[in-house]
Motif scaffolding. Structure first.
Motif, PDB file in Angstrom:
ATOM      1  N   UNK A 176      39.266  32.985  40.747  1.00 32.62           N
ATOM      2  CA  UNK A 176      40.601  33.457  41.134  1.00 32.62           C
ATOM      3  C   UNK A 176      40.501  34.827  41.782  1.00 32.62           C
ATOM      4  N   UNK A 177      41.413  35.063  42.714  1.00 32.54           N
ATOM      5  CA  UNK A 177      41.590  36.381  43.342  1.00 32.54           C
ATOM      6  C   UNK A 177      43.007  36.845  43.016  1.00 32.54           C
ATOM      7  N   UNK A 178      43.146  38.076  42.552  1.00 30.10           N
ATOM      8  CA  UNK A 178      44.470  38.662  42.334  1.00 30.10           C
ATOM      9  C   UNK A 178      44.647  39.821  43.301  1.00 30.10           C
ATOM     10  N   UNK A 179      45.769  39.835  44.034  1.00 31.29           N
ATOM     11  CA  UNK A 179      46.037  40.895  44.992  1.00 31.29           C
ATOM     12  C   UNK A 179      47.541  41.133  45.048  1.00 31.29           C
ATOM     13  N   UNK A 180      47.947  42.085  45.872  1.00 34.13           N
ATOM     14  CA  UNK A 180      49.356  42.375  46.065  1.00 34.13           C
ATOM     15  C   UNK A 180      49.771  42.126  47.498  1.00 34.13           C
ATOM     16  N   UNK A 227      43.307  34.571  26.502  1.00 39.93           N
ATOM     17  CA  UNK A 227      42.188  34.122  25.679  1.00 39.93           C
ATOM     18  C   UNK A 227      41.287  33.155  26.452  1.00 39.93           C
ATOM     19  N   UNK A 228      39.999  33.264  26.190  1.00 40.66           N
ATOM     20  CA  UNK A 228      39.016  32.318  26.718  1.00 40.66           C
ATOM     21  C   UNK A 228      39.060  32.191  28.242  1.00 40.66           C
ATOM     22  N   UNK A 229      39.287  33.301  28.929  1.00 41.94           N
ATOM     23  CA  UNK A 229      39.233  33.282  30.387  1.00 41.94           C
ATOM     24  C   UNK A 229      37.769  33.324  30.802  1.00 41.94           C
ATOM     25  N   UNK A 230      37.177  32.152  30.929  1.00 41.52           N
ATOM     26  CA  UNK A 230      35.739  32.052  31.165  1.00 41.52           C
ATOM     27  C   UNK A 230      35.388  31.768  32.618  1.00 41.52           C
ATOM     28  N   UNK A 231      36.283  32.117  33.524  1.00 41.76           N
ATOM     29  CA  UNK A 231      36.024  31.967  34.951  1.00 41.76           C
ATOM     30  C   UNK A 231      36.124  33.335  35.620  1.00 41.76           C
ATOM     31  N   UNK A 232      35.356  33.566  36.682  1.00 40.64           N
ATOM     32  CA  UNK A 232      35.398  34.865  37.352  1.00 40.64           C
ATOM     33  C   UNK A 232      36.748  35.133  38.020  1.00 40.64           C
ATOM     34  N   UNK A 233      37.197  36.378  37.895  1.00 42.51           N
ATOM     35  CA  UNK A 233      38.424  36.841  38.540  1.00 42.51           C
ATOM     36  C   UNK A 233      38.097  38.083  39.355  1.00 42.51           C
ATOM     37  N   UNK A 234      38.498  38.060  40.623  1.00 39.96           N
ATOM     38  CA  UNK A 234      38.285  39.185  41.537  1.00 39.96           C
ATOM     39  C   UNK A 234      39.623  39.874  41.781  1.00 39.96           C
ATOM     40  N   UNK A 235      39.678  41.179  41.618  1.00 40.10           N
ATOM     41  CA  UNK A 235      40.856  41.948  42.008  1.00 40.10           C
ATOM     42  C   UNK A 235      40.618  42.517  43.400  1.00 40.10           C
TER      43      UNK A 235
END
Length: 261
Positions: A51-55, A92-100
């Protein structure tokens, strides 16, 4: 929904999540709940790997809590949703990569949201602060996380003064991984996401669980939990088709084909 403050874009195994709440992408209770639902769905979808999180826009990543909403009765201690504030920091249990992908100002809870990611890319005009002290409150998640991420005395200065710091300083202290020209930020985020999406998802899950479990543990205690089969993601990996595929691919001198099982 086009009028939702949280926009998503899905491409293959990658989910882009954009906080889009004019004028500044501040988060109120309703937005936080949507973000939590979004990241929970990402976590639980076996087809999604990164996942990618951005604004939205080029000025604000997120300034954190919507103080105007709070003044209108949006309780600061209300229900933020399944993942806590911003949907990530207590997921909880966020076992996947997240990019900000920090596209602009990230202050208060917005900086805490970025800190909840695994990798932080920042536009060259991004800026940061933890100004909660000026409004008589505490940056609680940052008070827990920041002294573990950067030198203690620098973290305490930022928390105690609430001063602004630019992206170059953030990079110097190791708070962000890369500084990227603003117009190339999302291209770089997707490039990195595609690299991660091509990797072994069960290994990522094991890495993230080990890192979480070991954060406050002594080395030998953490190792004992692994060797005694007490970490579910590690045991899943050791009994997986993917681990056999990795060994076969190495022996056959070819790229592995990861299936996540």
């Amino acid at each position: 929904m086009t009028d939702s403050p949280v926009k998503t874009r899905r491409d293959g195994a990658i989910l882009e999540v954009t906080l889009d709440r004019p004028k500044a992408n501040a988060i109120d209770l309703a937005t936080s709940v949507i973000m939590g639902d979004t990241f929970m769905a990402f976590r639980d979808d076996p087809e999604l790997r990164v996942a990618i999180i951005t604004g939205a826009g080029a000025k604000f990543f997120c300034p954190g809590w919507d103080l105007k909403a709070a003044a209108d009765g949006d309780a600061v201690d209300g229900n933020y949703g399944v993942g806590g504030f911003g949907g990530l920091q207590e997921m909880r249990d966020m076992n996947k990569p997240v990019i900000a992908a920090v596209n602009g100002i990230a202050c208060g809870g917005g900086l805490e949201l970025a800190l909840s990611a695994d990798i932080i890319l920042a536009a060259d005009h991004a800026s940061f602060a933890l100004p909660e002290i000026r409004s008589g409150t505490v940056a609680d998640a940052a008070s827990v996380k920041l002294p573990k991420r950067i030198p203690y005395h620098i973290a305490m200065e930022l928390l105690l003064t609430g001063r602004w710091f630019d992206v170059q300083e953030a990079h110097r202290w190791g708070l962000v991984n890369e500084i990227v020209p603003g117009d190339g930020l999302m291209e770089r985020a997707w490039e990195l996401a595609r690299l991660l999406a091509s990797g072994p998802p069960l290994v990522y899950a094991a890495i993230k669980e080990i890192v979480r479990d070991a954060e406050d543990a002594k080395f030998q205690d953490a190792m004992n939990r692994i060797t005694k089969s007490q970490l579910a993601s590690v045991e899943t990996l050791y009994r997986s088709e993917d681990q056999m595929e990795g060994a076969r691919a190495f022996a056959e001198k070819r790229d592995p084909v990861w299936k996540g099982r």
